[in-house]
Design a protein around this motif. Structure first.
Motif, mmCIF file in Angstrom:
data_model
loop_
_atom_site.group_PDB
_atom_site.id
_atom_site.type_symbol
_atom_site.label_atom_id
_atom_site.label_comp_id
_atom_site.label_asym_id
_atom_site.label_seq_id
_atom_site.Cartn_x
_atom_site.Cartn_y
_atom_site.Cartn_z
ATOM 1 N N LYS A 36 0.827 -1.210 0.000
ATOM 2 C CA LYS A 36 0.000 0.000 0.000
ATOM 3 C C LYS A 36 0.861 1.260 0.000
ATOM 4 O O LYS A 36 0.579 2.219 -0.709
ATOM 5 C CB LYS A 36 -0.921 -0.010 1.217
ATOM 6 N N LEU A 37 1.931 1.255 0.792
ATOM 7 C CA LEU A 37 2.794 2.425 0.909
ATOM 8 C C LEU A 37 3.614 2.680 -0.358
ATOM 9 O O LEU A 37 3.721 3.813 -0.811
ATOM 10 C CB LEU A 37 3.743 2.263 2.103
ATOM 11 N N LEU A 38 4.173 1.616 -0.943
ATOM 12 C CA LEU A 38 5.108 1.795 -2.051
ATOM 13 C C LEU A 38 4.598 1.332 -3.415
ATOM 14 O O LEU A 38 5.266 1.568 -4.427
ATOM 15 C CB LEU A 38 6.429 1.086 -1.718
ATOM 16 N N GLY A 39 3.447 0.660 -3.432
ATOM 17 C CA GLY A 39 2.842 0.300 -4.710
ATOM 18 C C GLY A 39 3.320 -0.998 -5.337
ATOM 19 O O GLY A 39 2.752 -1.446 -6.329
ATOM 20 N N TYR A 40 4.343 -1.602 -4.796
ATOM 21 C CA TYR A 40 4.845 -2.862 -5.347
ATOM 22 C C TYR A 40 4.112 -4.035 -4.718
ATOM 23 O O TYR A 40 3.926 -4.073 -3.504
ATOM 24 C CB TYR A 40 6.334 -3.044 -5.029
ATOM 25 N N SER A 41 3.718 -4.999 -5.537
ATOM 26 C CA SER A 41 3.116 -6.215 -5.004
ATOM 27 C C SER A 41 4.233 -7.141 -4.518
ATOM 28 O O SER A 41 5.408 -6.954 -4.860
ATOM 29 C CB SER A 41 2.306 -6.933 -6.081
ATOM 30 N N GLU A 42 3.847 -8.129 -3.742
ATOM 31 C CA GLU A 42 4.817 -9.113 -3.272
ATOM 32 C C GLU A 42 5.509 -9.788 -4.460
ATOM 33 O O GLU A 42 6.722 -9.981 -4.449
ATOM 34 C CB GLU A 42 4.110 -10.148 -2.397
ATOM 35 N N ALA A 43 4.743 -10.094 -5.507
ATOM 36 C CA ALA A 43 5.314 -10.738 -6.696
ATOM 37 C C ALA A 43 6.361 -9.847 -7.377
ATOM 38 O O ALA A 43 7.321 -10.343 -7.959
ATOM 39 C CB ALA A 43 4.204 -11.098 -7.676
ATOM 40 N N CYS A 50 16.944 -5.597 -2.290
ATOM 41 C CA CYS A 50 16.155 -4.559 -1.614
ATOM 42 C C CYS A 50 16.520 -3.165 -2.103
ATOM 43 O O CYS A 50 15.653 -2.315 -2.297
ATOM 44 C CB CYS A 50 16.318 -4.665 -0.102
ATOM 45 N N TYR A 51 17.807 -2.929 -2.310
ATOM 46 C CA TYR A 51 18.247 -1.583 -2.700
ATOM 47 C C TYR A 51 17.750 -1.189 -4.083
ATOM 48 O O TYR A 51 17.572 -0.010 -4.368
ATOM 49 C CB TYR A 51 19.776 -1.461 -2.617
ATOM 50 N N GLN A 52 17.493 -2.165 -4.956
ATOM 51 C CA GLN A 52 16.954 -1.837 -6.280
ATOM 52 C C GLN A 52 15.477 -1.490 -6.202
ATOM 53 O O GLN A 52 14.980 -0.701 -6.998
ATOM 54 C CB GLN A 52 17.171 -3.001 -7.249
ATOM 55 N N ILE A 53 14.767 -2.045 -5.234
ATOM 56 C CA ILE A 53 13.344 -1.761 -5.078
ATOM 57 C C ILE A 53 13.135 -0.468 -4.297
ATOM 58 O O ILE A 53 12.385 0.409 -4.717
ATOM 59 C CB ILE A 53 12.622 -2.932 -4.360
ATOM 60 N N ILE A 54 13.785 -0.336 -3.164
ATOM 61 C CA ILE A 54 13.545 0.805 -2.270
ATOM 62 C C ILE A 54 14.206 2.080 -2.773
ATOM 63 O O ILE A 54 13.603 3.144 -2.753
ATOM 64 C CB ILE A 54 14.021 0.485 -0.832
ATOM 65 N N GLY A 55 15.447 2.009 -3.194
ATOM 66 C CA GLY A 55 16.145 3.189 -3.715
ATOM 67 C C GLY A 55 16.196 4.329 -2.718
ATOM 68 O O GLY A 55 16.059 5.489 -3.087
ATOM 69 N N GLY A 56 16.365 4.014 -1.437
ATOM 70 C CA GLY A 56 16.299 5.004 -0.373
ATOM 71 C C GLY A 56 17.344 6.096 -0.446
ATOM 72 O O GLY A 56 18.504 5.858 -0.770
ATOM 73 N N ILE A 57 16.893 7.315 -0.127
ATOM 74 C CA ILE A 57 17.755 8.504 -0.093
ATOM 75 C C ILE A 57 17.656 9.104 1.306
ATOM 76 O O ILE A 57 16.563 9.304 1.830
ATOM 77 C CB ILE A 57 17.279 9.562 -1.124
ATOM 78 N N VAL A 58 18.806 9.384 1.904
ATOM 79 C CA VAL A 58 18.875 10.036 3.214
ATOM 80 C C VAL A 58 19.793 11.242 3.059
ATOM 81 O O VAL A 58 20.931 11.111 2.604
ATOM 82 C CB VAL A 58 19.411 9.075 4.299
ATOM 83 N N CYS A 59 19.281 12.413 3.427
ATOM 84 C CA CYS A 59 20.058 13.664 3.333
ATOM 85 C C CYS A 59 20.656 13.847 1.939
ATOM 86 O O CYS A 59 21.806 14.256 1.789
ATOM 87 C CB CYS A 59 21.145 13.700 4.398
#
Length: 137
Positions: A36-43, A50-59
């Motif tokens: 719900k939060l990120l739009g990706y289904s489990e499949a 994980c890093y390819q899906i989340i692509g997190g940015i901090v500062c």
């Protein structure tokens, strides 16, 4: 993964957004809250890095990458503090969220459990308040 299936299913029943990463940084659990939060289904995400899906940015800097701080801390058994970050949703939109991570060791393997909290509403409230205060001045 069969021996871990029971505890993974239990974690994924949480109403809060949760995903679990194995020691190879592959997503092994992704719940409905994360979807719900990120739009990706489990499949879409299972067994993906994980890093390819989340692509997190901090500062303004990439937080999610191979061998990230979470992975290094997990290997040393160190808990990370809650991190405020932006992730990329499936549609490419940035999602502001708090991420809190803890490590669980099962069957000689480490798993990083990521608990997420959407900050979007807080950001909109903050922006509205700043706009209101600017208008007053």
């Amino acid at each position: 993964m069969r021996s871990n299936a029971k505890w993974l299913r239990a974690l994924c029943r949480s109403k809060d957004p949760v995903y679990v990463v194995n020691d190879a940084q592959r997503i092994v659990c992704w719940n409905a809250g994360a979807e719900k939060l990120l739009g990706y289904s489990e499949a879409d995400v299972l067994n993906q890095p994980c890093y390819q899906i989340i692509g997190g940015i901090v500062c303004g800097k990439s937080w999610c990458h191979a061998g990230c701080a979470v992975q290094r801390s997990s290997k040393r058994g160190i808990l990370l503090q809650i991190v405020e970050m932006q992730a990329l949703a499936k549609g490419g939109d940035a999602v502001s969220m708090y991420t809190s991570v803890f490590t669980l060791e099962r069957g000689g393997r480490r798993f990083s459990i990521h608990l997420l909290r959407d900050m979007t509403r807080e950001e909109h409230t903050r922006e509205a308040l700043e706009h209101f205060l600017d208008t007053l001045h």
